[in-house]
Design a protein around this motif. Structure first.
Motif, PDB file in Angstrom:
ATOM      1  N   SER A  20       0.820  -1.216   0.000  1.00  0.00           N
ATOM      2  CA  SER A  20       0.000   0.000   0.000  1.00  0.00           C
ATOM      3  C   SER A  20       0.854   1.265   0.000  1.00  0.00           C
ATOM      4  N   ARG A  21       0.226   2.367  -0.367  1.00  0.00           N
ATOM      5  CA  ARG A  21       0.843   3.682  -0.216  1.00  0.00           C
ATOM      6  C   ARG A  21       0.537   4.137   1.199  1.00  0.00           C
ATOM      7  N   ILE A  22       1.537   4.702   1.854  1.00  0.00           N
ATOM      8  CA  ILE A  22       1.391   5.091   3.255  1.00  0.00           C
ATOM      9  C   ILE A  22       1.612   6.590   3.364  1.00  0.00           C
ATOM     10  N   GLU A  23       0.629   7.300   3.894  1.00  0.00           N
ATOM     11  CA  GLU A  23       0.703   8.746   4.057  1.00  0.00           C
ATOM     12  C   GLU A  23       1.142   9.048   5.491  1.00  0.00           C
ATOM     13  N   THR A  24       2.243   9.798   5.625  1.00  0.00           N
ATOM     14  CA  THR A  24       2.792  10.084   6.948  1.00  0.00           C
ATOM     15  C   THR A  24       2.770  11.567   7.299  1.00  0.00           C
ATOM     16  N   GLY A  25       1.981  12.345   6.599  1.00  0.00           N
ATOM     17  CA  GLY A  25       2.018  13.790   6.798  1.00  0.00           C
ATOM     18  C   GLY A  25       2.962  14.394   5.780  1.00  0.00           C
ATOM     19  N   ASN A  58       7.849  13.736  -1.407  1.00  0.00           N
ATOM     20  CA  ASN A  58       7.811  14.854  -0.473  1.00  0.00           C
ATOM     21  C   ASN A  58       6.483  15.589  -0.673  1.00  0.00           C
ATOM     22  N   ARG A  59       5.663  15.661   0.371  1.00  0.00           N
ATOM     23  CA  ARG A  59       4.355  16.297   0.279  1.00  0.00           C
ATOM     24  C   ARG A  59       4.368  17.735   0.808  1.00  0.00           C
ATOM     25  N   THR A  60       5.560  18.262   1.106  1.00  0.00           N
ATOM     26  CA  THR A  60       5.647  19.614   1.658  1.00  0.00           C
ATOM     27  C   THR A  60       5.849  20.632   0.532  1.00  0.00           C
ATOM     28  N   ALA A  61       5.985  21.891   0.904  1.00  0.00           N
ATOM     29  CA  ALA A  61       6.130  22.963  -0.082  1.00  0.00           C
ATOM     30  C   ALA A  61       7.581  23.268  -0.422  1.00  0.00           C
ATOM     31  N   LYS A  92       3.803  12.758  11.235  1.00  0.00           N
ATOM     32  CA  LYS A  92       3.924  14.068  11.875  1.00  0.00           C
ATOM     33  C   LYS A  92       2.786  14.960  11.399  1.00  0.00           C
ATOM     34  N   THR A  93       2.426  15.922  12.232  1.00  0.00           N
ATOM     35  CA  THR A  93       1.353  16.854  11.937  1.00  0.00           C
ATOM     36  C   THR A  93       1.930  18.230  11.662  1.00  0.00           C
ATOM     37  N   TYR A  94       1.420  18.875  10.622  1.00  0.00           N
ATOM     38  CA  TYR A  94       1.876  20.225  10.295  1.00  0.00           C
ATOM     39  C   TYR A  94       1.130  21.235  11.159  1.00  0.00           C
ATOM     40  N   LYS A  95       1.889  22.171  11.719  1.00  0.00           N
ATOM     41  CA  LYS A  95       1.296  23.271  12.477  1.00  0.00           C
ATOM     42  C   LYS A  95       1.795  24.578  11.870  1.00  0.00           C
ATOM     43  N   GLN A  96       0.878  25.487  11.619  1.00  0.00           N
ATOM     44  CA  GLN A  96       1.242  26.787  11.058  1.00  0.00           C
ATOM     45  C   GLN A  96       2.148  27.552  12.013  1.00  0.00           C
ATOM     46  N   ARG A  97       1.895  27.379  13.317  1.00  0.00           N
ATOM     47  CA  ARG A  97       2.728  28.018  14.341  1.00  0.00           C
ATOM     48  C   ARG A  97       2.885  27.058  15.506  1.00  0.00           C
ATOM     49  N   ASP A  98       4.133  26.808  15.891  1.00  0.00           N
ATOM     50  CA  ASP A  98       4.346  25.965  17.065  1.00  0.00           C
ATOM     51  C   ASP A  98       4.179  26.818  18.321  1.00  0.00           C
ATOM     52  N   ASN A  99       4.037  26.156  19.451  1.00  0.00           N
ATOM     53  CA  ASN A  99       3.774  26.847  20.715  1.00  0.00           C
ATOM     54  C   ASN A  99       5.003  27.523  21.297  1.00  0.00           C
ATOM     55  N   LEU A 100       6.186  27.109  20.909  1.00  0.00           N
ATOM     56  CA  LEU A 100       7.390  27.636  21.522  1.00  0.00           C
ATOM     57  C   LEU A 100       7.944  28.857  20.784  1.00  0.00           C
ATOM     58  N   GLY A 111       6.560  30.018  17.575  1.00  0.00           N
ATOM     59  CA  GLY A 111       5.615  30.644  16.671  1.00  0.00           C
ATOM     60  C   GLY A 111       5.960  30.440  15.208  1.00  0.00           C
ATOM     61  N   LEU A 112       6.719  29.379  14.906  1.00  0.00           N
ATOM     62  CA  LEU A 112       7.146  29.104  13.536  1.00  0.00           C
ATOM     63  C   LEU A 112       6.421  27.875  12.989  1.00  0.00           C
ATOM     64  N   PRO A 113       6.264  27.794  11.668  1.00  0.00           N
ATOM     65  CA  PRO A 113       5.623  26.612  11.093  1.00  0.00           C
ATOM     66  C   PRO A 113       6.566  25.413  11.118  1.00  0.00           C
ATOM     67  N   GLY A 114       5.987  24.211  11.073  1.00  0.00           N
ATOM     68  CA  GLY A 114       6.801  23.008  11.023  1.00  0.00           C
ATOM     69  C   GLY A 114       5.979  21.747  11.207  1.00  0.00           C
ATOM     70  N   TRP A 115       6.682  20.625  11.195  1.00  0.00           N
ATOM     71  CA  TRP A 115       6.070  19.301  11.377  1.00  0.00           C
ATOM     72  C   TRP A 115       6.387  18.822  12.779  1.00  0.00           C
ATOM     73  N   PHE A 116       5.343  18.489  13.537  1.00  0.00           N
ATOM     74  CA  PHE A 116       5.502  18.185  14.962  1.00  0.00           C
ATOM     75  C   PHE A 116       4.720  16.926  15.344  1.00  0.00           C
ATOM     76  N   ASN A 117       4.836  16.575  16.612  1.00  0.00           N
ATOM     77  CA  ASN A 117       4.091  15.485  17.240  1.00  0.00           C
ATOM     78  C   ASN A 117       4.249  14.148  16.521  1.00  0.00           C
ATOM     79  N   PRO A 118       5.478  13.609  16.450  1.00  0.00           N
ATOM     80  CA  PRO A 118       5.651  12.301  15.801  1.00  0.00           C
ATOM     81  C   PRO A 118       4.847  11.231  16.541  1.00  0.00           C
ATOM     82  N   THR A 119       4.051  10.478  15.764  1.00  0.00           N
ATOM     83  CA  THR A 119       3.167   9.469  16.320  1.00  0.00           C
ATOM     84  C   THR A 119       3.201   8.222  15.440  1.00  0.00           C
TER      85      THR A 119
END
Length: 184
Positions: A33-38, A75-78, A146-154, A156-164
């Motif tokens: 299968s194709r696996i989507e990881t964020g 790569n699914r990012t910009a 990983k989940t993309y967040k427009q702004r992290d809590n620490l 305030g920058l965008p990035g991929w966080f919360n590896p699960t």
């Protein structure tokens, strides 16, 4: 009074933590299968063991064997990135977690390249097996999302966080690079 309230709060938190700490088992993913990881779209191709000294140009110790996983990564990012080192975590019974793989672009043996957005690339993860280790019958990998967040809590920058972990992938291990690709 404050001591009793504090003790009660600690007791309640402990009980809630003990019962809330249950984790659901991660599902087993289909090998073809194709696996989507964020960040990444993965398509496993094949896994094999080889005694070649120079697998895709990876600097391996002579006389040893290597466990190779070939897969297609998109790569699914910009922007171009090489944030793929932690997306696959092998079973510690097969590969020592301290052993980091060589990650190679198969078309030209570039080590750890940046992958461009939207362009599928065939990659090889190569782990050196310890001397005398028997080749495994299957390669068991935990896939990390990983989940993309427009702004992290620490910052305030965008990035991929919360590896699960999103699932476990179990691939049969062939002998040699001529092993057939996994069929979709």
């Amino acid at each position: 009074m404050a001591g009793i309230g504090t003790a009660a709060a600690i007791a309640v938190a402990g009980v809630m933590g003990a019962f809330g700490a249950r984790h659901e088992p991660v599902p087993v993913l289909a090998p073809a299968s194709r696996i989507e990881t964020g960040q990444w779209l993965l398509r496993p191709l094949k896994a094999y063991v080889t005694a070649e000294k120079n697998v895709y140009g990876a600097p391996l110790k002579s006389g040893g064997k290597a466990l190779v996983l070939e897969l297609e990564m998109t790569n699914r990012t910009a922007k171009s990135t090489k944030d793929y080192f932690e997306v696959l975590q092998p079973n510690p019974a097969i590969i020592d977690p301290a052993t980091k793989p060589f990650i190679v672009l198969t078309r030209d043996s570039t080590l750890s390249p940046e992958l461009h957005p939207g362009m599928p690339e065939r990659m090889a993860y190569i782990w050196q097996l310890s001397d005398g280790a028997a080749p495994p019958a299957s390669l068991d990998l935990t896939i990390i999302h990983k989940t993309y967040k427009q702004r992290d809590n620490l910052y305030g920058l965008p990035g991929w966080f919360n590896p699960t972990p999103i699932g476990v992938l179990m691939l049969p291990v062939g002998s040699g690079p001529d092993t057939a690709d996994i069929q979709p």
